[in-house]
Structure formats: structure tokens, C-alpha cells
Design an enzyme around this catalytic site. Structure first.
Site: not given
Length: 365
Positions: A52, A54, A86, A172, A186, A198, A202, A206, A295
Site C-alpha cells: 500500500h 504508506e 498499514c 463514425w 475505458r 452490439t 458491430d 472493446l 445500444g
């Protein structure tokens, strides 16, 4: 509060943001250690399972940490998880004062470390840059407090709210620069969710901007119409989740599972998957945040489920002007404005000729 304290906490927050999208199911955390007006150690949490923030910072300080002031964006953990607590390391280091940005919303810590530090003689101040740090960790906070992933909807549309012509043409609407921006966003999310239509229409991959980062992919496909050769399965079957109902073919389910795809058999809700049930199940699988790129009907169903937190709306300076063209959100059948979803705009950004409006849904009926 001295401006210098804010500067050090801002430095810690900037460090934390370097790991945005990489630490799930943990929060992003940064830490700075200061002594005699000089930074003697700093660090941030890079990913789950590693030190972590710290611990990273204190290791750089060594014995010099004794008597120093430590700035950390999130309350140090109290419980044993993938790493030891921690808070004990902070006490052992001998730091004399700790500035904490926000209290940990996780009840396993939730103020316990703050109390222990104070009982151990360490001076503690909480709340420095609280709003900024909460915003940076909005996904983690939602995941812990709502017990579901943080949900954002992304849409790319014309000025009149259309995502495709009546024939389905959508490539597009926005520019190449806008699409690059969308790929970068993303990378901040654990997973991308789309509907089966989709995938069939398409055949998207992704992927994000960072080709080395594996983004999980989730498909809403109640009857399992998707086929294994689809582009989004390329590279990693194990990172893909298909949400189906009992209508799906058992033979096909077994074929998907044999490849490593996670098939989640969900309760059905009207004509599709029970979204609320699915999101709680995905949270149990440590999926902390989801970007919905489906969609109109998928986005509408997500809103209807009252689970949407954030929206990225890309608007191109184009007008289709056809009521039969596809709208960005559909399926809620709202007849009175009083029942509309209320959204608050967070930011407006221009990307060439396009505009990105980032907003939060704060009233889910």
C-alpha cells in the site's frame, strides 16, 4: 489549514491518480512523508496485492520517518487483506502526525485506524482535500457502500440525440480524436458492458488505449446468441462474462465454459437479464466499475434499474433529423417530465469539433 499542507496532500493525490484503473478492487491511494519541510518519502498503491502507499513511502524513509509528518489520501487499513494492516506500520515508524484525506468507507477499517493512531499518541487530522479525494475514488466508494460496481454510461450522438441512422449506420458519428479520448476513459474501468445486439451488429473488440491492459468484457445475452469467434473474445476468454437466463442452451453454455468464458445464469426480468441481480453478482467477483457502451435499449435498461452513477455523452455537430433514427437511450416510456431522470453536469470539454459532457445521475426514480 496551511496551504503547504494542501500542497502535500495534493502531491499524494497526484501520485494516487497514476494508478487509476489498475488497483481494483482496492482504492487508489497516495502518500507523502515530510520532515523539516522536505519530502523524505513518497509512494502510491500500484495494484492489489502489492504494498500500500504508506508502506512504499515509509520504506523509502527508513529510520528518518521518526518524528515526521505523513500525508495519505485514505485512512490506513486496519484489517488483514492481501497485505498486513498499514496502521501498525505507521505506529512502528514513529511518525508524529498524520493527515488523512478521507476515512475508509470499508467497515473493516472505517475509523478504527484513526482511533488506534490517536490512542498510540499520533496526532491525526482528517478531511484535507476530502471532496477531491472522494471524486478520485468514486468507484471504490460506490463499490463498498452500494455493494455493486460503479456504473457509467457512454454514448456518442448527434446534436439531435441520435446514435445511428434508421438503417443502423453509426461509423463514425464522432471524430478520431474523440474516439481516442473514449479509449483512454475505458482504461479507467474494470469492465465494459454491451448488449448482444452490439456484438452481433458491430463485432467490437472493446479494447482500451493501453493495449497491454486487459479490460473485462460483459455481454447481456439472455438467450446466448453470441458466438465464440466474436472479436471481443480474442486474446482472453477468461476476461469475458456472458450474462444469460434459463432460456440459453445448456449445450452452448458448456461450450463457452470449456473455453474459460464466465457464464452467469441470471434471473430473468421481463424480456431480459435481471440487471440489479447481475451487478451484485459481479461485485462479488470483485468487479468494481463498469463502463456501459451498449445500444439505446441497454442504456435505457441500466437507467431503469436505478444503478447508473455517471454519464459520458459525446456530441458531434451533426443532425440526422429522423424520428426513426436510433436514439441514445430508449425504453423508459416516461410520459411526464416530473418522472425524468435528473442529471447534474460535472464538466464540458471540447475535442476538436466534438463536445464531451460528463455528468452524474443524482435522481433515479
Amino acid at each position: 489549514m496551511s496551504p503547504k499542507h494542501q500542497e502535500y496532500m495534493q502531491q499524494a493525490l497526484n501520485l494516487a491518480k497514476k494508478a487509476k484503473g489498475k488497483t481494483s478492487p482496492n482504492p487508489i491511494v497516495g502518500c507523502v512523508v515530510v520532515k523539516a519541510g522536505r519530502v523524505i518519502g513518497e509512494g502510491y498503491h500500484r495494484r492489489a496485492g502489492l504494498d500500500h502507499a504508506e508502506i512504499v513511502a515509509l520504506k523509502k524513509c527508513g529510520a528518518k520517518a521518526r518524528g515526521a509528518t505523513l500525508y495519505v489520501t485514505l485512512e490506513p487499513c486496519f484489517h488483514v487483506g492481501r497485505t498486513p494492516p498499514c496502521v501498525k506500520a505507521l505506529i512502528a515508524s514513529g511518525v508524529k502526525k498524520v493527515y488523512i484525506g478521507i476515512k475508509d468507507p470499508n467497515p473493516l477499517t472505517g475509523g478504527k485506524s484513526i482511533a488506534l493512531l490517536r490512542r498510540s499518541g499520533v496526532e491525526v487530522s482528517v478531511g484535507l482535500l476530502k471532496a477531491e479525494i472522494e471524486r478520485a475514488n468514486e468507484d471504490f466508494i460506490s463499490y463498498i457502500t452500494k455493494r455493486r460496481p460503479f456504473i457509467a454510461i457512454k454514448s456518442a450522438q448527434t446534436l439531435d440525440g441520435k446514435i445511428a441512422t434508421r438503417s443502423g449506420e453509426s461509423k463514425w458519428i464522432t471524430s478520431q480524436a474523440t474516439r481516442q479520448k473514449a479509449y483512454r476513459i475505458r482504461d479507467q474501468y474494470d469492465a465494459i458492458l454491451v448488449g448482444v445486439n452490439t456484438v452481433l451488429k458491430d463485432n467490437p473488440r472493446l479494447n482500451g488505449f493501453n493495449k497491454k491492459r486487459v479490460i473485462k468484457k460483459i455481454i447481456l445475452d439472455s438467450s446466448l446468441k453470441t458466438s465464440l469467434p466474436a472479436n471481443l473474445f480474442k486474446g482472453s476468454y477468461e476476461s469475458c462474462y456472458v450474462a444469460v437466463t434459463k432460456k440459453a442452451s445448456q449445450r452452448k453454455i458448456k461450450a463457452f465454459i470449456s473455453k474459460g468464458v464466465h457464464v452467469i445464469v441470471c434471473p430473468s426480468h421481463k424480456d431480459g437479464v435481471d440487471i440489479k441481480w447481475l451487478l451484485k453478482d459481479l461485485a462479488k467477483k470483485e468487479i468494481m466499475s463498469i463502463l456501459v457502451e451498449g445500444g439505446a435499449k441497454v442504456c435505457g435498461a441500466m437507467l431503469k434499474s436505478k444503478c447508473v452513477d455517471k454519464m459520458y455523452t459525446y456530441i458531434a455537430p451533426k443532425i440526422i433529423g429522423d424520428h426513426q433514427a436510433l436514439s441514445s437511450i430508449d425504453g423508459n416510456n416516461i410520459s411526464k417530465l416530473v418522472n425524468a431522470f435528473d442529471v447534474t453536469t460535472d464538466s464540458i470539454e471540447t475535442i476538436g469539433k466534438d463536445v464531451l459532457i460528463t455528468s452524474y445521475v443524482y435522481r433515479n426514480h
